[in-house]
Scaffold this active site. Sequence first.
Site, PDB file in Angstrom:
ATOM      1  N   SER A  22     106.866  -8.332  12.055  1.00  0.00           N
ATOM      2  CA  SER A  22     105.752  -8.506  11.126  1.00  0.00           C
ATOM      3  C   SER A  22     106.163  -8.040   9.730  1.00  0.00           C
ATOM      4  O   SER A  22     107.280  -7.558   9.519  1.00  0.00           O
ATOM      5  CB  SER A  22     104.560  -7.674  11.602  1.00  0.00           C
ATOM      6  N   GLY A  26     110.515  -3.667   8.424  1.00  0.00           N
ATOM      7  CA  GLY A  26     111.897  -3.299   8.108  1.00  0.00           C
ATOM      8  C   GLY A  26     112.924  -4.379   8.414  1.00  0.00           C
ATOM      9  O   GLY A  26     114.097  -4.083   8.589  1.00  0.00           O
ATOM     10  N   GLU A  94     113.880 -14.314   4.782  1.00  0.00           N
ATOM     11  CA  GLU A  94     112.617 -15.065   4.703  1.00  0.00           C
ATOM     12  C   GLU A  94     112.762 -16.458   5.334  1.00  0.00           C
ATOM     13  O   GLU A  94     112.273 -17.459   4.808  1.00  0.00           O
ATOM     14  CB  GLU A  94     112.146 -15.180   3.247  1.00  0.00           C
ATOM     15  N   CYS A 150     101.110   0.456  13.167  1.00  0.00           N
ATOM     16  CA  CYS A 150      99.726   0.033  12.972  1.00  0.00           C
ATOM     17  C   CYS A 150      99.016   1.011  12.035  1.00  0.00           C
ATOM     18  O   CYS A 150      98.984   2.218  12.304  1.00  0.00           O
ATOM     19  CB  CYS A 150      99.009  -0.027  14.315  1.00  0.00           C
ATOM     20  N   CYS A 182      98.515  -3.377  15.429  1.00  0.00           N
ATOM     21  CA  CYS A 182      98.878  -3.611  16.824  1.00  0.00           C
ATOM     22  C   CYS A 182      97.931  -4.676  17.395  1.00  0.00           C
ATOM     23  O   CYS A 182      96.985  -5.106  16.730  1.00  0.00           O
ATOM     24  CB  CYS A 182      98.788  -2.323  17.626  1.00  0.00           C
TER      25      CYS A 182
HETATM   26 ZN    ZN Z   1      96.422  -0.287  16.302  1.00  0.00          ZN
END
Ligand code: ZN
Length: 194
Positions: A22, A26, A94, A150, A182
Amino acid sequence: MYFDGSDWVHQRTGGIEVICGSMFSGKTEELIRRLKRARFARQKVEIFKPAIDTRYDVVRVVSHDEKAVDSVPVQSAAEILLHVSDAEVVAIDEAQFFDSDIVEVCNRLANQGIRVVVAGLDMDYEGKPFGPMPALMAIAESVTKVHAVCVHCGNPAQYSHRFSGSRNLVQLGETESYEPLCRSCYLKATGKEE
Ligand code: ZN
């Protein structure tokens, strides 16, 4: 046999490594880490990214903590083949924004003996597989999924939740528009809870 993607730095044959996850996971930092190791080994590295990604700088791959490496912006996947000269390692950042030709381009480079390291978002903000990423993951020797944290509960996060209005998929990574969540917090935030 299991390969951590970075083990390929020791291989003198072509292959494809995918680093996915996501936003704020990193990915670019991991890409840069692998490229630095290759450069220490005096391997010739070339880095490409889609010309569409202009969020900070048109000629550098910049991660959120501003580690930067020089890169070549290209308009299409096929254009990468025109720029690769004697590279031993080709990196693509990307990758989710490239057209589906990127899959064939990566295969061709790897078949020529080049180590190809690809980083990209695996899911869009709706939680759907993003562009050519699923196909790239399928053809890769190694896939590394990295996770953000998250922001609601502190568990590992795999969703890039967008909390501003636009429905344009191409809207890019500003911290004020996206947050990593999450699964359960994403479901709550998007009203998809069952
Ligand atoms: Zn969460």
